[in-house]
Design an enzyme around this catalytic site. Structure first.
Site, PDB file in Angstrom:
ATOM      1  N   CYS A   1      57.924  23.559  35.066  1.00 27.38           N
ATOM      2  CA  CYS A   1      57.503  24.926  35.177  1.00 27.38           C
ATOM      3  C   CYS A   1      58.276  25.890  34.256  1.00 27.38           C
ATOM      4  O   CYS A   1      57.722  26.896  33.853  1.00 27.38           O
ATOM      5  CB  CYS A   1      57.651  25.361  36.621  1.00 27.38           C
TER       6      CYS A   1
ATOM      7  N   LYS B   1      55.322  31.205  39.766  1.00 30.39           N
ATOM      8  CA  LYS B   1      54.989  32.592  39.426  1.00 30.39           C
ATOM      9  C   LYS B   1      53.842  32.658  38.436  1.00 30.39           C
ATOM     10  O   LYS B   1      52.954  33.491  38.547  1.00 30.39           O
ATOM     11  CB  LYS B   1      56.233  33.279  38.842  1.00 30.39           C
TER      12      LYS B   1
END
Length: 599
Positions: free
Chosen positions: A2, A594
């Protein structure tokens, strides 16, 4: 995915990378690792939080002035040390960190195994260093040119999305980055460079940034005390623009709050004032496009889609059909041509499904616009019109202040379009200026909301409303389940009696967003509340009127068009305080990221 961070310069790389990985924690991850180069490549990685892994693996003992770091959120292969990034080739001379998904990795892996390559992980990423290793074998001599050619030949074989950082022991003064449909941005100083998946990884060191385009290969060379930057695209040297970042590191600090999420909710009155001032010309231009186009779509994912749903109601009040559409469904549902306007809402400007929808719309000849929070992101480069949200850096995974900024931008767009078609929008313009004060009054309820949250013991929740605040019922449920890990479902209160009411009992709590006093929908929602009470269901009212409920969160009694703002903040606080009560990881809820940059 990520998060990835690379460094080349005169400082100890492991120290910079460790701090960068800490800054990227908000993106979500389950393991992490660092590789540095100092004559040889040193690689350390493991599962767990950044500081835990650093302590376990002694990241700070790693030497070298060039390195790469990665925080992984598992997409291929389990959460294990071997599956953590970075990854080596067979010779352990080439080392890769990768964000994204390689969709054809199985075929590539089988081919490489047939040629004698040995794999140590279950990941899709590991095929990349082995492919580069295999490509290098085809050259008689290993030079910088043949090495870069090997990388170019490798990416031609990859299907999918990727942001790559590459180290090669044979070129110890070089760091290579590659971008394709996964964000990668450079942070630039004279004597050092940073490269990462977003600016928070290097914001404390420099505000000069260079966003990369798809298929870019960036070569960073350490030459004496300076860093040489070369960007190639399809083998040709290209120039990329730099931007001056407006955010600062204060945005990435909690400033005394227990969590970033609470800090960001408390910032909303100030943030909304920012969102009221920016992008005036762009909003005027987009209003004109709305007036000209036959079909208008607002495409988004998650929280941003709920903002789009609110906008649908605003524009319907002006007899303008604006269709909110889930970006992941856009290619199958969107009817797009030259007379279509597609507005993409994406906080990060990198949301994979939303960017895919924008590119599809452009291919069909549609006009495109984006409402976005990150300058220089993919969305700002793809769309014809860019409207910045003005939210500042948002660290908590759950979108709060960015959702509110999206609503302000869309509300301003609604006002602008109304004026273009000759409607009197004075009351809406006046109320726009009052929104920060209304939000402040909701924030004053936080102690009451905290007490209510502590008394909630159910494992299942319904969030209900009608009309324009149906979107807030959906958003409230999303926030609640994201960070409490309790089941929550949002729906129209009118939908209850069509099946869901069978679930109502003392074990199912309902959060009712009760409309303003002048709303035509008020009595209807109150009637639905009585139906729930009659079945022993507990009601938590978010209400501007006297509701005679044991659990009641008071919000200002505003005009219906402005009501989404006050209900949104109340729902955010309720979710936050219940998550705190349950001792959840509020800022980094499990399994969430996010910025979702994969399909």
């Amino acid at each position: 995915m990520c998060g990835i961070i690379g460094y080349i310069g005169n400082e100890k790389a492991s120290k910079i990378l460790l701090k960068g990985l800490k800054r990227l924690e908000y993106r979500g991850y389950d393991s992490c690792g660092i590789a540095t180069i100092d004559d040889t490549i040193k690689l350390k990685k493991n599962t767990g939080k950044v500081l835990e892994v650093s302590k376990k693996e002694n990241f700070e003992d790693m030497t070298g002035f060039i390195g790469i770091g990665h925080s992984r959120w598992a997409t291929h292969g389990g959460i294990t040390k071997n599956n953590a990034h970075p990854h080596y080739d067979c010779s352990e001379k080439i080392c890769i960190a990768h964000n994204g998904i390689i969709s054809n990795y199985k075929e590539l892996k089988e081919l490489l195994i047939s040629k004698g390559h040995i794999f140590k992980s279950e990941t899709d990423t590991e095929v990349i260093p082995h492919l580069i290793e295999e490509e290098i074998k085809d050259f008689k001599e290993i030079t910088e040119k043949t090495y870069i050619n090997a990388i170019q030949n490798t990416i031609k074989k990859l299907n999918g999305t990727y942001a790559l950082l590459i180290l090669n022991q044979d070129f110890p003064e070089m760091l290579v980055g590659v971008r394709n449909e996964s964000p990668l941005i450079l942070g630039i100083k004279k004597d050092e460079c940073f490269i990462g998946s977003d600016i928070s990884a290097f914001l404390e060191y420099t505000k000069l940034a260079m966003p990369l385009n798809d298929r870019d290969i960036v070569i960073l060379r350490k030459e004496n005390d300076e860093i040489d930057i070369e960007v190639l695209n399809y083998g040709k040297q290209v120039q990329r623009d730099t931007i001056e970042l407006q955010w600062d590191m204060e945005s990435a600090e909690k400033e005394g709050y227990e969590h970033f999420m609470l800090k960001e909710i408390m910032e909303e009155p100030v943030i909304l004032k920012n969102s009221m001032k920016i992008s005036k010309l762009e909003i005027e231009n987009l209003g004109k496009e709305i007036e000209k186009c036959d079909k208008i779509y607002i495409t988004a994912m998650g929280t941003s889609l709920h903002a789009a749903m609110v906008a649908e109601y605003w524009f319907s009040g002006l007899n303008k059909l604006v269709i909110p559409i889930d970006s992941s469904e856009f290619l199958t549902k969107g009817i797009v041509d030259e007379k279509t306007l597609v507005i993409a809402i994406t906080q990060s400007g990198e949301t994979y499904d939303t960017m895919k929808a924008v590119k599809y719309a452009k291919e069909k000849g549609a006009k495109t616009a984006t409402i976005v929070n990150v300058l220089g992101s993919t969305a700002t480069r793809e769309a014809d019109i860019t409207i910045m949200m003005g939210s500042g850096l948002e660290i908590a995974v759950c979108a709060t202040k960015t959702f509110m900024s999206q609503l302000v931008i869309l509300y301003r767009l609604f006002i602008e379009y109304g004026k273009i078609i000759g409607k009197n929008m004075d009351i809406f313009e006046k109320e726009l200026l009052n929104i920060p004060n209304y939000i402040s009054k909701v924030l004053d309820e936080k102690e009451n909301i905290s007490k209510i949250a502590e008394e909630l013991t159910a494992k299942n929740y319904l969030f209900i409303s009608k009309g324009i605040n149906l979107a807030n019922a959906l958003e409230g449920a999303l926030k609640f389940k994201e960070i409490t890990y309790l089941h929550a479902e949002g729906m129209s209160s009118g939908f209850l009696k069509h099946g869901t009411i069978s679930l109502i009992d003392e074990n199912m709590d309902t959060v009712a967003l009760i409309p303003p006093s002048k709303s035509e929908l008020l009595n209807s929602v109150l009637s639905n509340v009585e139906e729930i009470k009659a079945r022993n269901g507990k009601i938590i009212g978010i209400s501007p009127v006297e509701d005679n409920l044991k659990y009641s969160i008071k919000v200002p009694d505003v005009i219906e068009e402005v009501s989404p703002f006050v209900y949104a903040t109340a729902c955010q606080l309720l979710a936050y305080y219940k998550a705190v009560d349950l001792k959840r990881d509020v800022d980094k809820p499990r399994g969430l990221a996010k910025s979702v940059t994969v399909e």
